[in-house]
Design a protein around this motif. Structure first.
Motif, short mmCIF file in Angstrom:
data_model
loop_
_atom_site.label_atom_id
_atom_site.label_comp_id
_atom_site.label_asym_id
_atom_site.label_seq_id
_atom_site.Cartn_x
_atom_site.Cartn_y
_atom_site.Cartn_z
N TYR A 141 0.84 -1.29 0.00
CA TYR A 141 0.02 -0.02 0.00
C TYR A 141 0.82 1.50 -0.04
N TRP A 142 1.86 1.49 1.07
CA TRP A 142 2.79 2.43 0.89
C TRP A 142 3.40 2.80 -0.22
N GLU A 143 4.06 1.77 -0.90
CA GLU A 143 4.57 1.94 -2.24
C GLU A 143 3.91 2.40 -3.43
N LEU A 144 2.51 2.03 -3.15
CA LEU A 144 1.45 2.26 -4.24
C LEU A 144 1.14 3.98 -4.15
N ARG A 145 0.96 4.18 -2.74
CA ARG A 145 0.71 5.66 -2.21
C ARG A 145 1.85 6.68 -2.79
N PRO A 154 6.05 5.08 8.50
CA PRO A 154 4.78 5.09 7.57
C PRO A 154 4.17 3.62 7.47
N ILE A 155 4.93 2.66 7.47
CA ILE A 155 4.27 1.27 7.42
C ILE A 155 3.42 0.71 8.52
N GLU A 156 3.87 1.05 9.61
CA GLU A 156 3.40 0.80 10.83
C GLU A 156 2.00 1.55 11.22
N ARG A 157 2.16 2.89 10.56
CA ARG A 157 0.88 3.67 10.55
C ARG A 157 -0.31 3.12 9.59
N VAL A 158 0.52 2.71 8.47
CA VAL A 158 -0.64 2.02 7.41
C VAL A 158 -1.28 0.78 8.12
N LYS A 159 -0.50 0.10 8.77
CA LYS A 159 -0.95 -1.33 9.39
C LYS A 159 -2.12 -1.08 10.31
N GLY A 160 -1.79 0.25 11.35
CA GLY A 160 -2.89 0.36 12.25
C GLY A 160 -4.15 0.99 11.60
#
Length: 168
Positions: free
Chosen positions: A14-18, A42-48
């Motif tokens: 997701y973060w890569e595409l974002r 950022p990846i931890e935030r996305v997971k949350g």
């Protein structure tokens, strides 16, 4: 093509595409690429975010690579729980023109209906984005407002259309 709701394990994809979306279409998002890359964890935030009740992010995968996404976020306050917003709608250039955006939006709309609480979906779109605008109109969204100078990228200002879809 696989379409499904994203889970915590999809956070990196997701973060890569974002980041791709923010670079390729800076006028389409309120967050800038420069702001995004400054975020801590950022990846931890996305997971949350992917675990939050009322937050549904759907992805389109082509051979296990995420190439499209959309987020439906239900309002949380008691008086506004009947509303949800569409955010972060994006399809990578390699996936455009194949109905992926429409499929993702239809998933989000179905999720809203399934919730049995959401009666209205709002979104904003840059008025010059004809493809997105036409898709939303085709899905039944109507313009309820126009915001001049809603976003500014460099010296260029962009107008946004505020649209809604009444489900009930």
């Amino acid at each position: 093509m696989e379409l499904r709701q994203l889970v915590a394990e999809d956070a990196s994809a997701y973060w890569e595409l974002r980041l791709e979306a923010l670079q390729n279409s800076p006028e389409a998002f309120s967050t800038s690429y420069e702001e995004a890359i400054q975020r801590e964890n950022p990846i931890e935030r996305v997971k949350g975010n992917l675990k939050v009740k009322g937050n549904y992010t759907f992805g389109a995968f082509d051979q296990h690579k995420l190439i499209g996404m959309v987020t439906l976020l239900q309002e949380s306050s008691l008086k506004m729980k009947h509303r949800a917003n569409i955010f972060a709608m994006y399809v990578s250039p390699i996936g455009r023109g194949k109905g992926i955006g429409k499929s993702l939006m239809e998933l989000a709309i179905e999720q809203a209906k399934f919730s049995q609480e959401i009666e209205k979906i709002n979104l904003s779109v840059v008025s010059s984005n004809e493809a997105a605008k036409n898709l939303y109109i085709q899905l039944g969204f109507n313009v309820f407002g126009i915001e001049e100078m809603a976003l500014k990228v460099g010296e260029t200002s962009y107008e946004e259309l505020h649209m809604s879809l009444i489900l009930k």
